[in-house]
Design an enzyme around this catalytic site. Structure first.
Site, short mmCIF file in Angstrom:
data_model
loop_
_atom_site.label_atom_id
_atom_site.label_comp_id
_atom_site.label_asym_id
_atom_site.label_seq_id
_atom_site.Cartn_x
_atom_site.Cartn_y
_atom_site.Cartn_z
N LYS A 1 0.82 -1.22 0.00
CA LYS A 1 0.00 0.00 0.00
C LYS A 1 0.85 1.28 0.00
CE LYS A 1 -3.91 -2.21 2.35
NZ LYS A 1 -4.92 -2.05 3.43
N TYR B 1 -12.47 -2.23 -3.45
CA TYR B 1 -12.93 -2.38 -2.07
C TYR B 1 -14.45 -2.24 -1.95
CZ TYR B 1 -8.28 -2.40 0.17
OH TYR B 1 -7.02 -2.74 0.62
N ASN C 1 -2.00 0.34 6.74
CA ASN C 1 -1.45 -0.89 7.31
C ASN C 1 -0.58 -1.69 6.33
OD1 ASN C 1 -3.50 -1.81 5.72
ND2 ASN C 1 -4.53 -3.02 7.30
N HIS D 1 -2.26 -5.50 1.77
CA HIS D 1 -3.56 -6.17 1.68
C HIS D 1 -3.32 -7.59 1.20
CE1 HIS D 1 -7.67 -7.16 0.46
NE2 HIS D 1 -7.12 -7.66 -0.63
N GLU E 1 -9.93 -10.97 -7.07
CA GLU E 1 -8.96 -9.88 -6.88
C GLU E 1 -7.78 -10.00 -7.85
OE1 GLU E 1 -9.95 -9.00 -2.17
OE2 GLU E 1 -7.95 -9.69 -2.72
P1 CMP Z 1 -7.31 -4.55 4.04
O1 CMP Z 1 -6.83 -5.89 4.48
O2 CMP Z 1 -6.76 -4.00 2.79
O3 CMP Z 1 -8.91 -4.61 3.91
C1 CMP Z 1 -9.73 -3.50 4.12
C2 CMP Z 1 -8.99 -2.31 4.63
O4 CMP Z 1 -9.78 -1.34 5.25
C3 CMP Z 1 -8.03 -2.74 5.73
O5 CMP Z 1 -7.00 -3.52 5.21
C4 CMP Z 1 -7.64 -1.41 6.31
O6 CMP Z 1 -6.66 -0.77 5.54
C5 CMP Z 1 -8.96 -0.65 6.17
N1 CMP Z 1 -9.62 -0.57 7.47
C6 CMP Z 1 -10.13 -1.58 8.18
N2 CMP Z 1 -10.64 -1.12 9.34
C7 CMP Z 1 -10.43 0.23 9.34
C8 CMP Z 1 -10.74 1.26 10.24
N3 CMP Z 1 -11.36 1.01 11.40
N4 CMP Z 1 -10.38 2.51 9.91
C9 CMP Z 1 -9.75 2.77 8.74
N5 CMP Z 1 -9.44 1.82 7.82
C10 CMP Z 1 -9.77 0.56 8.13
#
Ligand code: CMP
Length: 140
Positions: free
Chosen positions: A11, A51, A114, A117, A128
Protein backbone atom coordinates in the site's frame (compact mmCIF):
# COMPACT_ATOMS: atom_id res chain seq x y z
CA UNK A 1 -1.93 -28.80 1.17
CA UNK A 2 -2.87 -27.40 -2.23
CA UNK A 3 -0.80 -24.83 -4.12
CA UNK A 4 -2.79 -21.58 -4.16
CA UNK A 5 -2.45 -18.06 -5.52
CA UNK A 6 -3.40 -14.93 -3.60
CA UNK A 7 -3.54 -11.22 -4.42
CA UNK A 8 -1.26 -8.96 -2.42
CA UNK A 9 -1.04 -5.17 -2.46
CA UNK A 10 1.84 -3.18 -1.00
CA UNK A 11 0.00 0.00 0.00
CA UNK A 12 0.93 3.70 -0.35
CA UNK A 13 2.26 4.07 3.21
CA UNK A 14 4.82 1.34 2.42
CA UNK A 15 5.73 2.42 -1.14
CA UNK A 16 6.20 5.99 0.18
CA UNK A 17 8.74 4.69 2.71
CA UNK A 18 10.58 2.55 0.12
CA UNK A 19 9.64 -0.72 1.86
CA UNK A 20 8.80 -2.87 -1.19
CA UNK A 21 12.01 -4.89 -1.00
CA UNK A 22 11.80 -5.49 2.75
CA UNK A 23 8.17 -6.62 2.44
CA UNK A 24 8.95 -8.88 -0.53
CA UNK A 25 11.75 -10.48 1.50
CA UNK A 26 9.18 -11.40 4.17
CA UNK A 27 7.03 -13.13 1.54
CA UNK A 28 9.96 -14.99 0.00
CA UNK A 29 11.42 -16.00 3.37
CA UNK A 30 8.02 -17.57 4.18
CA UNK A 31 8.15 -19.64 0.98
CA UNK A 32 5.75 -17.52 -1.05
CA UNK A 33 6.76 -17.04 -4.70
CA UNK A 34 6.01 -13.69 -6.40
CA UNK A 35 4.63 -14.93 -9.75
CA UNK A 36 3.39 -11.50 -10.94
CA UNK A 37 4.08 -7.95 -9.81
CA UNK A 38 3.57 -4.39 -11.04
CA UNK A 39 3.69 -0.89 -9.59
CA UNK A 40 0.61 1.14 -10.51
CA UNK A 41 -1.17 4.35 -9.55
CA UNK A 42 -4.84 3.67 -8.72
CA UNK A 43 -7.53 6.25 -9.21
CA UNK A 44 -9.96 6.73 -6.33
CA UNK A 45 -12.68 5.10 -8.48
CA UNK A 46 -10.51 2.03 -9.14
CA UNK A 47 -9.71 1.72 -5.44
CA UNK A 48 -13.42 2.06 -4.69
CA UNK A 49 -14.31 -0.73 -7.09
CA UNK A 50 -11.65 -3.02 -5.62
CA UNK A 51 -12.93 -2.38 -2.07
CA UNK A 52 -16.65 -2.33 -3.02
CA UNK A 53 -17.40 -4.93 -0.34
CA UNK A 54 -16.59 -2.24 2.26
CA UNK A 55 -18.84 0.41 0.66
CA UNK A 56 -21.09 0.80 3.71
CA UNK A 57 -18.23 1.01 6.22
CA UNK A 58 -17.50 4.40 7.81
CA UNK A 59 -13.86 4.22 6.71
CA UNK A 60 -14.61 3.49 3.01
CA UNK A 61 -14.01 7.00 1.66
CA UNK A 62 -10.82 7.42 3.69
CA UNK A 63 -9.63 3.98 2.49
CA UNK A 64 -10.21 4.85 -1.19
CA UNK A 65 -8.47 8.24 -0.82
CA UNK A 66 -5.51 6.56 0.84
CA UNK A 67 -5.17 3.81 -1.78
CA UNK A 68 -5.10 6.45 -4.54
CA UNK A 69 -2.69 8.76 -2.69
CA UNK A 70 0.53 7.21 -4.08
CA UNK A 71 1.60 4.18 -6.14
CA UNK A 72 0.85 0.66 -4.95
CA UNK A 73 2.56 -2.61 -5.88
CA UNK A 74 0.05 -5.30 -6.83
CA UNK A 75 1.34 -8.84 -6.88
CA UNK A 76 0.32 -12.48 -7.03
CA UNK A 77 1.87 -14.77 -4.44
CA UNK A 78 1.93 -18.53 -5.00
CA UNK A 79 2.63 -21.40 -2.64
CA UNK A 80 1.16 -24.18 -0.55
CA UNK A 81 -1.72 -22.70 1.41
CA UNK A 82 -0.69 -19.27 0.09
CA UNK A 83 -3.87 -17.45 1.21
CA UNK A 84 -3.53 -18.36 4.90
CA UNK A 85 0.26 -18.20 4.81
CA UNK A 86 0.18 -14.65 3.44
CA UNK A 87 -2.27 -13.60 6.14
CA UNK A 88 0.10 -15.04 8.76
CA UNK A 89 3.03 -13.12 7.26
CA UNK A 90 0.95 -9.88 7.11
CA UNK A 91 -0.33 -10.06 10.70
CA UNK A 92 -3.60 -8.65 12.07
CA UNK A 93 -5.34 -5.76 10.26
CA UNK A 94 -4.69 -3.45 13.22
CA UNK A 95 -0.92 -3.27 13.77
CA UNK A 96 -1.54 -2.96 17.52
CA UNK A 97 -2.82 -6.55 17.40
CA UNK A 98 -0.25 -7.92 14.94
CA UNK A 99 2.17 -10.62 16.14
CA UNK A 100 5.86 -9.72 16.42
CA UNK A 101 7.80 -10.27 13.20
CA UNK A 102 4.78 -9.80 10.93
CA UNK A 103 4.75 -7.13 8.23
CA UNK A 104 2.10 -5.04 9.96
CA UNK A 105 3.82 -5.28 13.37
CA UNK A 106 7.07 -4.06 11.84
CA UNK A 107 5.89 -1.56 9.25
CA UNK A 108 2.20 -0.55 9.51
CA UNK A 109 1.39 2.93 10.76
CA UNK A 110 -2.29 2.48 11.72
CA UNK A 111 -5.33 0.29 11.05
CA UNK A 112 -6.00 2.31 7.89
CA UNK A 113 -2.41 2.71 6.70
CA UNK A 114 -1.45 -0.89 7.31
CA UNK A 115 1.15 -1.48 4.56
CA UNK A 116 -0.35 -4.56 2.87
CA UNK A 117 -3.56 -6.17 1.68
CA UNK A 118 -4.05 -9.90 1.14
CA UNK A 119 -7.02 -11.90 -0.17
CA UNK A 120 -9.04 -13.64 2.55
CA UNK A 121 -10.41 -16.73 0.73
CA UNK A 122 -10.00 -18.66 -2.56
CA UNK A 123 -13.08 -17.03 -4.12
CA UNK A 124 -11.95 -13.49 -3.32
CA UNK A 125 -8.38 -14.32 -4.40
CA UNK A 126 -9.64 -15.33 -7.86
CA UNK A 127 -11.71 -12.15 -8.24
CA UNK A 128 -8.96 -9.88 -6.88
CA UNK A 129 -6.21 -11.42 -9.07
CA UNK A 130 -8.41 -11.01 -12.15
CA UNK A 131 -9.02 -7.34 -11.22
CA UNK A 132 -5.33 -6.54 -11.79
CA UNK A 133 -3.80 -9.30 -13.94
CA UNK A 134 -4.52 -11.23 -17.12
CA UNK A 135 -3.63 -14.93 -17.26
CA UNK A 136 -0.66 -14.11 -19.53
CA UNK A 137 0.91 -12.01 -16.76
CA UNK A 138 1.03 -14.88 -14.24
CA UNK A 139 4.35 -16.61 -14.69
CA UNK A 140 4.81 -19.39 -12.15
P1 CMP B 1 -7.31 -4.55 4.04
O1 CMP B 1 -6.83 -5.89 4.48
O2 CMP B 1 -6.76 -4.00 2.79
O3 CMP B 1 -8.91 -4.61 3.91
C1 CMP B 1 -9.73 -3.50 4.12
C2 CMP B 1 -8.99 -2.31 4.63
O4 CMP B 1 -9.78 -1.34 5.25
C3 CMP B 1 -8.03 -2.74 5.73
O5 CMP B 1 -7.00 -3.52 5.21
C4 CMP B 1 -7.64 -1.41 6.31
O6 CMP B 1 -6.66 -0.77 5.54
C5 CMP B 1 -8.96 -0.65 6.17
N1 CMP B 1 -9.62 -0.57 7.47
C6 CMP B 1 -10.13 -1.58 8.18
N2 CMP B 1 -10.64 -1.12 9.34
C7 CMP B 1 -10.43 0.23 9.34
C8 CMP B 1 -10.74 1.26 10.24
N3 CMP B 1 -11.36 1.01 11.40
N4 CMP B 1 -10.38 2.51 9.91
C9 CMP B 1 -9.75 2.77 8.74
N5 CMP B 1 -9.44 1.82 7.82
C10 CMP B 1 -9.77 0.56 8.13
Amino acid sequence: MAVERTLSIIKPDATNRNLTGKINAKFEDAGLRIVAQKRIQLTKAQAGEFYAVHKERPFYDELCEFMASAPVVVQVLEGEGAIAKNRDVMGATNPADAAPGTIRAEFAESVGENSVHGSDAPETAAVEIAYFFSGLELVG
